[in-house]
Design an enzyme around this catalytic site. Structure first.
Site, PDB file in Angstrom:
ATOM      1  N   LYS A   1     -70.997  -7.189  18.796  1.00  0.00           N
ATOM      2  CA  LYS A   1     -69.715  -8.011  18.333  1.00  0.00           C
ATOM      3  C   LYS A   1     -68.521  -7.099  18.677  1.00  0.00           C
ATOM      4  CE  LYS A   1     -69.157 -12.104  16.285  1.00  0.00           C
ATOM      5  NZ  LYS A   1     -69.823 -13.301  16.216  1.00  0.00           N
TER       6      LYS A   1
ATOM      7  N   GLY B   1     -63.443 -24.527   5.450  1.00  0.00           N
ATOM      8  CA  GLY B   1     -63.164 -24.085   6.732  1.00  0.00           C
ATOM      9  C   GLY B   1     -63.583 -25.369   7.867  1.00  0.00           C
TER      10      GLY B   1
HETATM   11  P1  NAD Z   1     -62.353 -21.231  13.768  1.00  0.00           P
HETATM   12  O1  NAD Z   1     -61.426 -20.045  13.687  1.00  0.00           O
HETATM   13  O2  NAD Z   1     -62.207 -22.306  14.740  1.00  0.00           O
HETATM   14  O3  NAD Z   1     -62.154 -21.916  12.292  1.00  0.00           O
HETATM   15  C1  NAD Z   1     -62.378 -21.247  11.265  1.00  0.00           C
HETATM   16  C2  NAD Z   1     -61.682 -22.187  10.176  1.00  0.00           C
HETATM   17  O4  NAD Z   1     -61.507 -21.470   8.862  1.00  0.00           O
HETATM   18  C3  NAD Z   1     -60.061 -22.471  10.318  1.00  0.00           C
HETATM   19  O5  NAD Z   1     -59.703 -23.852  10.321  1.00  0.00           O
HETATM   20  C4  NAD Z   1     -59.187 -21.611   9.112  1.00  0.00           C
HETATM   21  O6  NAD Z   1     -57.892 -22.044   8.945  1.00  0.00           O
HETATM   22  C5  NAD Z   1     -60.126 -21.722   8.087  1.00  0.00           C
HETATM   23  N1  NAD Z   1     -60.070 -20.734   7.047  1.00  0.00           N
HETATM   24  C6  NAD Z   1     -59.764 -19.628   7.113  1.00  0.00           C
HETATM   25  N2  NAD Z   1     -59.977 -18.835   6.007  1.00  0.00           N
HETATM   26  C7  NAD Z   1     -59.971 -19.716   5.087  1.00  0.00           C
HETATM   27  C8  NAD Z   1     -60.110 -19.721   3.584  1.00  0.00           C
HETATM   28  N3  NAD Z   1     -60.024 -18.388   3.124  1.00  0.00           N
HETATM   29  N4  NAD Z   1     -60.277 -21.189   3.264  1.00  0.00           N
HETATM   30  C9  NAD Z   1     -60.756 -21.892   3.974  1.00  0.00           C
HETATM   31  N5  NAD Z   1     -60.456 -21.988   5.169  1.00  0.00           N
HETATM   32  C10 NAD Z   1     -60.245 -21.181   5.584  1.00  0.00           C
HETATM   33  O7  NAD Z   1     -63.752 -20.507  13.494  1.00  0.00           O
HETATM   34  P2  NAD Z   1     -65.082 -21.090  13.939  1.00  0.00           P
HETATM   35  O8  NAD Z   1     -65.586 -20.940  15.346  1.00  0.00           O
HETATM   36  O9  NAD Z   1     -65.188 -22.601  13.553  1.00  0.00           O
HETATM   37  O10 NAD Z   1     -66.158 -20.391  13.278  1.00  0.00           O
HETATM   38  C11 NAD Z   1     -66.254 -20.638  11.817  1.00  0.00           C
HETATM   39  C12 NAD Z   1     -67.311 -19.436  11.175  1.00  0.00           C
HETATM   40  O11 NAD Z   1     -68.651 -19.803  11.998  1.00  0.00           O
HETATM   41  C13 NAD Z   1     -66.986 -18.096  11.492  1.00  0.00           C
HETATM   42  O12 NAD Z   1     -67.555 -17.253  10.465  1.00  0.00           O
HETATM   43  C14 NAD Z   1     -67.808 -17.615  12.695  1.00  0.00           C
HETATM   44  O13 NAD Z   1     -68.085 -16.229  12.931  1.00  0.00           O
HETATM   45  C15 NAD Z   1     -69.037 -18.477  12.473  1.00  0.00           C
HETATM   46  N6  NAD Z   1     -69.940 -18.693  13.821  1.00  0.00           N
HETATM   47  C16 NAD Z   1     -69.209 -19.522  14.736  1.00  0.00           C
HETATM   48  C17 NAD Z   1     -69.681 -19.803  15.966  1.00  0.00           C
HETATM   49  C18 NAD Z   1     -69.343 -20.647  17.075  1.00  0.00           C
HETATM   50  O14 NAD Z   1     -69.892 -21.028  17.820  1.00  0.00           O
HETATM   51  N7  NAD Z   1     -67.907 -20.527  16.943  1.00  0.00           N
HETATM   52  C19 NAD Z   1     -71.122 -19.241  16.207  1.00  0.00           C
HETATM   53  C20 NAD Z   1     -71.765 -18.649  14.861  1.00  0.00           C
HETATM   54  C21 NAD Z   1     -70.876 -18.540  13.825  1.00  0.00           C
END
Ligand code: NAD
Length: 365
Positions: free
Chosen positions: A94, A194
């Site tokens: 990562k 989120g």
């Molecule tokens: P993203 O950045 O698009 O979305 C994250 C969201 O969380 C944003 O809308 C942000 O405003 C919100 N947020 C941040 N802090 C917050 C808080 N304290 N309370 C409430 N909301 C909050 O990210 P994503 O791609 O949707 O990923 C979300 C999670 O899933 C991450 O932890 C990421 O590591 C994990 N993940 C994502 C993927 C993927 O394919 N994108 C795959 C595996 C894991």
């Protein structure tokens, strides 16, 4: 009494890197700096026994460099187990870039980051994570082939978030089957924390099945957009974790499952996309088990994204992506059942399967 915070702070002083639980035999940690573009990044390569380390790049305005280091170590270790349990021939890695993407992300910075990835010669493949877009991966692709999650128009599999959400949905349905004997989410009250790339897709899936969805985010614009689009409720109370519901889906950042939030939680199931949801996997896995909350291990149910980007390396198509992602349902049910039979946490049950696969490969080498 020794609290979690005390333990973490003491460890930072006494054994700041090698002694961290998250260091856990990392093969390589690369610190990357470029003053011209403002790049400060850390790449963690945890384990490459099953294959090259693959894991996204997170860009985030960390409070301290320690927080960034700890995050990359926890995330890359998680990727090792995610790939292993999903049956992919990939290791875990990562990267984190320190800084607010809205303020400092430029094409030059992303290219410079890509050049650092390139120096690892394919030991590490990157992709998108929080703070990254598919277009950023397209930029990185200009300087290195060791990147996935690039645009479909450029021969990639596109943004993995919708597939990640579909995998989480599979894990959530399997957990519902385990707890309620039926996997339908119709009428279930689901707290989604989120609503970014993955969270919004998850809201779409569960709403279309008739779930009652409560959303929370720090971004007001997103809250309004998503609540209008899918007719969901925006949470306006003081303690989101104390809301009575069936399912809590953490889809923001990790480590939201802590001693304090477990005390508040009034749900039967935790199933979400965020990586490293348990602040301390040894302590909080057991606390959830004691409280009778079924925890669908994050690295198992959020593997849709890695399945999607791995297609770019292995060359498999859409049907196989969906098929492998749907397998998350069966694996989740197996693991929840295994944990109950053995009297261990669901996280430990999932880890043991992943570790066994890595160990078998190591013995054959
Ligand atoms: P993203 O950045 O698009 O979305 C994250 C969201 O969380 C944003 O809308 C942000 O405003 C919100 N947020 C941040 N802090 C917050 C808080 N304290 N309370 C409430 N909301 C909050 O990210 P994503 O791609 O949707 O990923 C979300 C999670 O899933 C991450 O932890 C990421 O590591 C994990 N993940 C994502 C993927 C993927 O394919 N994108 C795959 C595996 C894991």
């Amino acid at each position: 009494m020794i609290t979690d915070a005390y333990t973490v702070n003491q460890l930072k002083k006494e054994a700041p890197v090698f002694g961290q639980l998250s260091f856990d035999d990392h093969e390589q940690i690369v610190f990357c700096q470029d003053k011209d573009t403002g790049l400060n990044a850390i790449i963690g390569v945890h384990n490459t026994i099953l294959g090259p380390a693959l894991g996204g790049t997170r860009m985030y305005d960390y409070a301290t460099e320690w927080d960034a280091l700890n995050d990359v170590l926890r995330l890359s270790r998680g990727m090792t187990y995610k790939a292993a349990i999903t049956g992919l021939n990939l290791g875990g890695g990562k990267a984190v870039i320190i800084g607010d993407p809205k303020k400092i992300k430029t094409e030059a910075l992303m290219k410079r980051f890509g050049e650092f990835v390139h120096t690892l010669g394919g030991t590490y493949y990157t992709a998108e994570d929080v703070g990254m877009e598919t277009s950023d991966m397209d930029t990185v692709r200009e300087v290195t082939p060791y990147v996935t999650g690039i645009s479909e128009s450029k021969g990639g599999a596109g943004n993995p978030s919708a597939v990640t959400a579909y995998g989480v949905y599979m894990g959530m349905k399997a957990s519902a089957k385990y707890v309620y004997s039926k996997d339908t989410l119709e009428g279930k009250k689901i707290l989604v924390e989120g609503i970014g790339h993955v969270g919004e897709e998850l809201v779409k899936l569960v709403s279309s099945e008739g779930a009652q969805v409560i959303i929370s985010d720090i971004d007001e614009d997103k809250l309004h957009k998503v609540s209008t689009k899918y007719n969901t409720t925006i949470y306006r109370g003081d303690d989101f974790y104390a809301e009575t519901a069936d399912i809590y889906a953490p889809c923001a950042l990790g480590a939201t499952i802590t001693t304090k939030t477990i005390d508040s939680l009034k749900v039967k199931i935790i199933a979400g996309a965020a990586n490293n949801q348990l602040e301390n996997e040894n302590v909080h896995g057991v606390s959830l088990q004691k409280k009778g909350i079924v925890y669908a291990p994050d690295f198992l149910i959020n593997a849709g994204g890695i399945i999607n980007v791995y297609a770019e390396i292995e060359g498999y198509g859409r049907n196989q992506i969906i098929e492998k992602t749907e397998n998350i349902y069966t694996t989740t049910l197996d693991i929840l059942t295994k944990a109950k039979v053995l009297g261990i946490t669901t996280n430990a049950a999932a880890l043991s399967i992943a570790e066994e696969r890595i160990m078998n490969k190591k013995m054959k080498k």
